[in-house]
Motif scaffolding. Structure first.
Motif, PDB file in Angstrom:
ATOM      1  N   ASP A   1      -0.182 -60.954  23.927  1.00  0.00           N
ATOM      2  CA  ASP A   1       1.235 -61.289  23.850  1.00  0.00           C
ATOM      3  C   ASP A   1       1.481 -62.161  22.619  1.00  0.00           C
ATOM      4  N   SER A   2       2.593 -61.938  21.942  1.00  0.00           N
ATOM      5  CA  SER A   2       2.939 -62.751  20.783  1.00  0.00           C
ATOM      6  C   SER A   2       3.325 -64.154  21.226  1.00  0.00           C
ATOM      7  N   GLU A   3       3.348 -65.069  20.265  1.00  0.00           N
ATOM      8  CA  GLU A   3       3.770 -66.437  20.574  1.00  0.00           C
ATOM      9  C   GLU A   3       5.223 -66.450  21.029  1.00  0.00           C
ATOM     10  N   GLU A   4       6.046 -65.597  20.428  1.00  0.00           N
ATOM     11  CA  GLU A   4       7.455 -65.527  20.813  1.00  0.00           C
ATOM     12  C   GLU A   4       7.590 -65.078  22.261  1.00  0.00           C
ATOM     13  N   ALA A   5       6.791 -64.087  22.658  1.00  0.00           N
ATOM     14  CA  ALA A   5       6.840 -63.602  24.034  1.00  0.00           C
ATOM     15  C   ALA A   5       6.359 -64.678  25.006  1.00  0.00           C
ATOM     16  N   PHE A   6       5.287 -65.379  24.638  1.00  0.00           N
ATOM     17  CA  PHE A   6       4.792 -66.463  25.491  1.00  0.00           C
ATOM     18  C   PHE A   6       5.860 -67.537  25.664  1.00  0.00           C
ATOM     19  N   ASN A   7       6.508 -67.893  24.579  1.00  0.00           N
ATOM     20  CA  ASN A   7       7.535 -68.935  24.658  1.00  0.00           C
ATOM     21  C   ASN A   7       8.688 -68.506  25.547  1.00  0.00           C
TER      22      ASN A   7
ATOM     23  N   ARG B   1       8.643 -66.423  28.057  1.00  0.00           N
ATOM     24  CA  ARG B   1       8.241 -66.349  29.467  1.00  0.00           C
ATOM     25  C   ARG B   1       7.912 -67.720  30.039  1.00  0.00           C
ATOM     26  N   TYR B   2       7.190 -68.534  29.264  1.00  0.00           N
ATOM     27  CA  TYR B   2       6.658 -69.776  29.822  1.00  0.00           C
ATOM     28  C   TYR B   2       6.853 -70.997  28.910  1.00  0.00           C
ATOM     29  N   GLY B   3       6.525 -70.843  27.637  1.00  0.00           N
ATOM     30  CA  GLY B   3       6.422 -71.995  26.758  1.00  0.00           C
ATOM     31  C   GLY B   3       7.676 -72.832  26.641  1.00  0.00           C
ATOM     32  N   ASP B   4       8.825 -72.205  26.422  1.00  0.00           N
ATOM     33  CA  ASP B   4      10.068 -72.970  26.249  1.00  0.00           C
ATOM     34  C   ASP B   4      10.411 -73.775  27.499  1.00  0.00           C
ATOM     35  N   ALA B   5      10.223 -73.164  28.664  1.00  0.00           N
ATOM     36  CA  ALA B   5      10.527 -73.873  29.913  1.00  0.00           C
ATOM     37  C   ALA B   5       9.582 -75.049  30.112  1.00  0.00           C
TER      38      ALA B   5
ATOM     39  N   TYR C   1      -0.041 -72.253  21.732  1.00  0.00           N
ATOM     40  CA  TYR C   1      -0.470 -70.954  22.253  1.00  0.00           C
ATOM     41  C   TYR C   1      -1.229 -70.212  21.163  1.00  0.00           C
ATOM     42  N   ILE C   2      -2.411 -69.714  21.499  1.00  0.00           N
ATOM     43  CA  ILE C   2      -3.207 -68.928  20.565  1.00  0.00           C
ATOM     44  C   ILE C   2      -3.102 -67.468  20.967  1.00  0.00           C
ATOM     45  N   GLN C   3      -2.506 -66.673  20.099  1.00  0.00           N
ATOM     46  CA  GLN C   3      -2.384 -65.242  20.371  1.00  0.00           C
ATOM     47  C   GLN C   3      -3.710 -64.554  20.076  1.00  0.00           C
ATOM     48  N   ARG C   4      -4.112 -63.683  20.953  1.00  0.00           N
ATOM     49  CA  ARG C   4      -5.330 -62.929  20.707  1.00  0.00           C
ATOM     50  C   ARG C   4      -5.082 -61.854  19.659  1.00  0.00           C
ATOM     51  N   VAL C   5      -5.859 -61.939  18.589  1.00  0.00           N
ATOM     52  CA  VAL C   5      -5.870 -60.911  17.552  1.00  0.00           C
ATOM     53  C   VAL C   5      -7.293 -60.369  17.511  1.00  0.00           C
TER      54      VAL C   5
END
Length: 460
Positions: free
Chosen positions: A71-77, A79-83, A95-99
């Protein structure tokens, strides 16, 4: 925003296929039971147990999140990160995105990169957390911070405990299962009644077979099964590898029943076979035939479909119903497929990490998450009923996700995380459908292939 989720969605779909072994976590048992009546982890009152952590109630902390989902950092944020940041302004959330081949888990560990909280789907969590020796038993922290496990869908907690042999390595933050998405226009075109909640497999196939029709140059079909989920999330909680004998279970007659009921009852139809050749070069039909070609009437999928394909679905006349059930297991659907969040043994501030996890499973966060169309991990009717109420498709039958009881998550053998037991089954099924061999021969071949892989894994 849809595009940043799409890679993760495709990865999850592929993951279900690839991780019967190195990624599947599963817990077995009999039929789903009512929510456990065990005492709360703290012994306190309900209000205290579900209280959301107060913002800014402690000092600064840095928490590093990681998932193999890509998942991208934007997607993580989103779903979860911003909250989390809003709830804990004193915390630094990274958040470390898996590449692949750059930030794979092995590479991060070798480089000394700390990971505080690892989150992954049911399929990949044990391969990530346990195989890489990041596991940490959160039981004492759960009690210390008043996280009441009886609030959750009980099969999810059973799965977590089975995974850890009694220890709790992960907390289910989000749930998932399959429902039937259906195209009303195809049903209307051929004058067939819409599917309904509570159908048996026999009733579904009766509907589906009436929709296997060639018309106006197109080959329409009624139903295509989710082959990977049919195996991994089967309603009988059949393991792929027996935890006691560490042998493949594919010789069990139950697999033949599952495959004949869910797959062969449809796929043996001549019109279906023609459609498979025309649209998929002999492979099973999939999501493309449902939303793009619009020739597949019913397709099983999870709750991310309306979130990720909102534009496509907004141009269709569709709805959803619960997965069908077996006559001998009334009301028992597929197994759930949750997302677990676990604190690793590397975490520097485990109390801060637990406060974040407690927030993610709070009624407040779960309700807001549910309203967007996500599936709660809590056994809370109010939150369940709110699912999708603020989504673009609030008029759809989101209750289908909770109509059936969840089958217990299948038992997991230790060798499951080392052997891919799913691919031999799915590869074999293609051969059966294409007439290369019968189901009995195919199951025997799959069983032998898995057992050989187990023997090799146990030598290491």
């Amino acid at each position: 925003m849809k595009k940043v989720w799409l890679a993760g969605f495709i990865f999850v779909c592929m993951l279900v296929a690839a991780c019967s072994s190195g990624t599947s976590v599963d817990v077995g048992g009999g039929e789903a039971e009512p929510p456990a009546q065990e005492p709360a982890a703290t012994g306190g009152q309900k209000e205290a147990e579900t209280e959301t952590p107060a913002a800014g109630d402690d000092g600064p902390a840095e928490l590093v999140f990681y998932s193999t989902s890509k998942d991208s950092e934007e997607a993580f944020n989103e779903r979860y990160g911003d909250a989390i940041r809003e709830q804990f302004p004193n915390y630094t959330i990274k958040y470390i995105q898996r590449v692949p081949e750059s930030t794979d888990l092995e590479q991060l560990i070798a480089s000394g990169q700390r990971i505080d909280i690892l989150w992954d789907s049911l399929g990949s969590f044990p391969g990530s957390m346990i195989n890489h020796d990041l596991k940490f038993d959160m039981s004492e922290l759960l009690e210390k911070h008043g996280v009441d496990l009886s609030r959750f869908e009980p099969t999810l907690i059973d799965a977590a405990k089975q995974l850890g042999g009694g220890a709790i390595y992960g907390l289910p933050v989000e749930n998932s299962t399959k429902v039937i998405f259906y195209n009303k226009d195809i049903f209307d075109k051929f004058g067939v009644d819409y599917p309904t909640d509570g159908m048996t497999w026999e009733q579904l196939h009766e509907l589906a077979n009436r929709l296997n029709v060639e018309s106006d140059g197109a080959v329409y079909t009624g139903f295509s099964p989710p082959v990977n989920s049919m195996v991994l999330q089967n309603s009988y909680s059949m393991p792929l590898i027996d935890p006691e004998t560490q042998r493949s279970t594919y010789g069990d007659e139950m697999w033949k029943k599952i495959i004949e009921t869910e797959l062969l009852s449809t796929a043996n139809n001549p019109t279906v076979k023609k459609a498979m050749q025309q649209y998929r070069k002999g492979n099973f039909q999939n999501l493309d035939q449902f939303y793009k070609d619009k020739v597949l009437a019913m397709w099983p999928e999870g709750q991310l479909l309306p979130i990720l394909f909102d534009e496509e679905l907004s141009q269709m006349n569709w709805d959803m119903v619960a997965m069908p059930t077996y006559s001998d297991k009334p009301g028992i659907g597929y197994q759930s497929y949750p997302i677990f969040f676990g604190i690793t043994n590397q975490a520097e501030n485990k109390d801060a990490a637990m406060k974040v996890l407690k927030f993610l499973v709070s009624d407040e966060f779960q309700l807001a998450h549910s309203k967007k169309g996500n599936m709660t991990s809590l056994a809370n009717e109010e939150i369940m009923k709110a699912m999708g109420s603020e989504s673009a498709f609030k008029d759809k039958n989101y209750g289908a996700f909770f109509y059936n009881k969840f089958a217990p998550v299948r038992p997991l053998s230790e060798v499951d995380t080392k052997v891919n037991a799913l691919s031999p089954m799915t590869n074999m099924l293609r051969g059966v459908i294409n007439g290369e061999y019968d189901i009995n021969t195919g199951l025997r071949m799959a069983e032998e292939e898995v057992n050989k892989a187990i023997d090799e894994a146990l030598k290491k």
